[in-house]
Write an enzyme that holds these catalytic residues in place. Sequence first.
Site, PDB file in Angstrom:
ATOM      1  N   ASP A  16      66.350  14.026 137.287  1.00  0.00           N
ATOM      2  CA  ASP A  16      66.950  12.718 136.715  1.00  0.00           C
ATOM      3  C   ASP A  16      67.749  12.533 135.483  1.00  0.00           C
ATOM      4  O   ASP A  16      68.094  11.991 134.906  1.00  0.00           O
ATOM      5  CB  ASP A  16      65.767  11.671 136.603  1.00  0.00           C
ATOM      6  CG  ASP A  16      64.628  12.370 135.583  1.00  0.00           C
ATOM      7  OD1 ASP A  16      65.071  13.066 134.810  1.00  0.00           O
ATOM      8  OD2 ASP A  16      63.500  11.750 135.456  1.00  0.00           O
ATOM      9  N   GLU A  54      62.828  17.445 143.426  1.00  0.00           N
ATOM     10  CA  GLU A  54      62.190  16.505 142.758  1.00  0.00           C
ATOM     11  C   GLU A  54      62.548  14.859 143.239  1.00  0.00           C
ATOM     12  O   GLU A  54      62.895  14.298 142.277  1.00  0.00           O
ATOM     13  CB  GLU A  54      62.010  16.474 141.313  1.00  0.00           C
ATOM     14  CG  GLU A  54      60.876  15.769 140.542  1.00  0.00           C
ATOM     15  CD  GLU A  54      60.716  15.841 139.224  1.00  0.00           C
ATOM     16  OE1 GLU A  54      59.946  16.811 138.625  1.00  0.00           O
ATOM     17  OE2 GLU A  54      61.238  15.028 138.365  1.00  0.00           O
ATOM     18  N   GLU A 113      67.137   7.500 133.359  1.00  0.00           N
ATOM     19  CA  GLU A 113      66.659   8.502 134.317  1.00  0.00           C
ATOM     20  C   GLU A 113      66.480   7.769 135.735  1.00  0.00           C
ATOM     21  O   GLU A 113      66.879   8.526 136.850  1.00  0.00           O
ATOM     22  CB  GLU A 113      65.521   9.324 133.990  1.00  0.00           C
ATOM     23  CG  GLU A 113      65.757  10.254 132.648  1.00  0.00           C
ATOM     24  CD  GLU A 113      65.894   9.552 131.356  1.00  0.00           C
ATOM     25  OE1 GLU A 113      65.565   8.385 131.278  1.00  0.00           O
ATOM     26  OE2 GLU A 113      66.139  10.468 130.206  1.00  0.00           O
ATOM     27  N   HIS A 129      60.119  12.088 123.303  1.00  0.00           N
ATOM     28  CA  HIS A 129      61.479  12.054 122.979  1.00  0.00           C
ATOM     29  C   HIS A 129      62.023  11.045 123.831  1.00  0.00           C
ATOM     30  O   HIS A 129      63.557  11.100 123.420  1.00  0.00           O
ATOM     31  CB  HIS A 129      62.029  13.504 123.355  1.00  0.00           C
ATOM     32  CG  HIS A 129      61.663  13.634 125.048  1.00  0.00           C
ATOM     33  ND1 HIS A 129      60.657  13.971 125.791  1.00  0.00           N
ATOM     34  CD2 HIS A 129      62.742  13.601 125.871  1.00  0.00           C
ATOM     35  CE1 HIS A 129      61.016  13.897 126.838  1.00  0.00           C
ATOM     36  NE2 HIS A 129      62.380  13.574 127.021  1.00  0.00           N
ATOM     37  N   ARG A 150      64.426   8.007 125.265  1.00  0.00           N
ATOM     38  CA  ARG A 150      65.256   6.888 124.653  1.00  0.00           C
ATOM     39  C   ARG A 150      64.539   5.682 124.427  1.00  0.00           C
ATOM     40  O   ARG A 150      64.598   5.018 123.484  1.00  0.00           O
ATOM     41  CB  ARG A 150      66.468   6.649 125.504  1.00  0.00           C
ATOM     42  CG  ARG A 150      67.595   7.760 125.285  1.00  0.00           C
ATOM     43  CD  ARG A 150      68.927   7.528 126.212  1.00  0.00           C
ATOM     44  NE  ARG A 150      69.976   8.241 125.523  1.00  0.00           N
ATOM     45  CZ  ARG A 150      69.942   9.579 125.716  1.00  0.00           C
ATOM     46  NH1 ARG A 150      68.964  10.205 126.116  1.00  0.00           N
ATOM     47  NH2 ARG A 150      70.953  10.223 125.265  1.00  0.00           N
ATOM     48  N   HIS A 197      61.025  17.786 119.688  1.00  0.00           N
ATOM     49  CA  HIS A 197      62.421  17.672 120.394  1.00  0.00           C
ATOM     50  C   HIS A 197      63.412  18.096 119.350  1.00  0.00           C
ATOM     51  O   HIS A 197      63.184  17.518 118.053  1.00  0.00           O
ATOM     52  CB  HIS A 197      62.696  16.434 121.157  1.00  0.00           C
ATOM     53  CG  HIS A 197      63.815  16.666 121.999  1.00  0.00           C
ATOM     54  ND1 HIS A 197      65.071  16.561 121.845  1.00  0.00           N
ATOM     55  CD2 HIS A 197      63.649  16.410 123.402  1.00  0.00           C
ATOM     56  CE1 HIS A 197      65.748  16.545 122.804  1.00  0.00           C
ATOM     57  NE2 HIS A 197      65.044  16.436 123.748  1.00  0.00           N
TER      58      HIS A 197
END
Length: 366
Positions: A98, A120, A134, A205, A207, A238
């Site tokens: 994604d 996936e 995503e 991590h 958004r 990250h």
Amino acid sequence: MSKPRVVLVVGTRPDAIKTLPVVIALRNDPSFETILVSTGQHREMLQQVFDTFGVQPDRDLELMKHGQSLGELTGRMSLALDELFKELKPQFVLAQGDTTTTFVAGLSAFYHQIPFGHVEAGLRTHNVFDPFPEEFNRQAVGLFATHHYAPTELSASNLRREHVSDEKIFITGNTGIDAVLMVAEREPQTWFPDHKGRVVLMTMHRRENWGEPMTACAKAARQLIDEHEDTLLAVPMHRNPIVREVLEKELGNHPRIHLIEPPEYARFTKLIQRSNLILTDSGGVQEEAPSFGIPILVLRNTTERPEGVDAGCATLIGTDPAALLTHGRELLNDPSRYAAMSQVKSPYGEGKASQQIVEAIRNYFA
Ligand code: UD1
Ligand code: UDP
């Protein structure tokens, strides 16, 4: 007759982790010409994965810029992949999951009318803004994929509901489980040899968690560690400076909190195995931890991986600090809840997904 040219595109850490087992399986089949392309959406975190698997990209577009926006990354990647597909003329393109790399690889294949295999496939929250961006990326490539490699029966049923025909859906398990099982026993356990107590592992991590949600979760995690003197908190950070700033501010300067650089994949897998409890907003970690019986508290409001929640190995708690403390205390103090979560069989597959994907591509060209 020339061999079918299969191009696999990766750009981020999870892209590489979940795609390299397929690359390895394809390269073991001499009937294909296999080309690995890196967009370089990530840099250090991606190179670590190539090194772990001993597989280097055949082409590297080296696109990462610090502070890249979604729009400019998408634009630059689209131009670069358009040129590359003109040159390589792939007969089949694959990408996983994604990410922006996956979306743009799919879109470029679509524009060039090249069959696209989505690894996936079918994960859904059904809220296009969460996870952002995503969920959009996944749904978008699902509109035109020739093959959808769904990790579970649930993800396959999501695709059927979107009128994807059965002959395009392959239920394979998740290639991330192939990956984690490849590296799990490669190294000895060397994490925290002087710490005899419990380890809590935290990664964040996403958004939608930037800013206040991440700050609140970090504060709550610190309190949880303060309340339980035998615990240590390990926080691989990250590389995104937006993420690191919050984690360093809220979790720095504590004797039992270790802010660390992202360990390479085999070492990170050992850290999962050393952990007693995981707090995370990661997609991949939600899938890997149940292979080792480690309970997960998912720091998100939605998950496209409800299988773990339904099976009982993960609890979706959102980013409310009170919820983190309530569930964290329970798992650290209530042996029966801990046992219930840690004894669940992983719903994400048994490590044979890549072989099944190669078989599907072989049949496509037969
Ligand atoms: C991306 C994916 C996300 C995935 C995550 C995995 C998109 C839209 N998001 O998010 O789905 O969960 O990767 O980690 O594709 N950076 C470095 N070095 C690296 C990697 C990143 O310095 O090796 C820094 C750079 O400043 C970069 C920033 O992190 O600009 C953000 O990277 P980006 O790929 O845009 O987004 P992620 O948050 O990593
Ligand atoms: N991972 C790693 N080192 C780390 C953190 C994560 O190798 O320090 C691995 C992890 O095992 C998983 C993948 O990276 O396979 C997940 O990456 P991330 O959480 O960045 O992305 P997501 O899965 O949320 O898209």
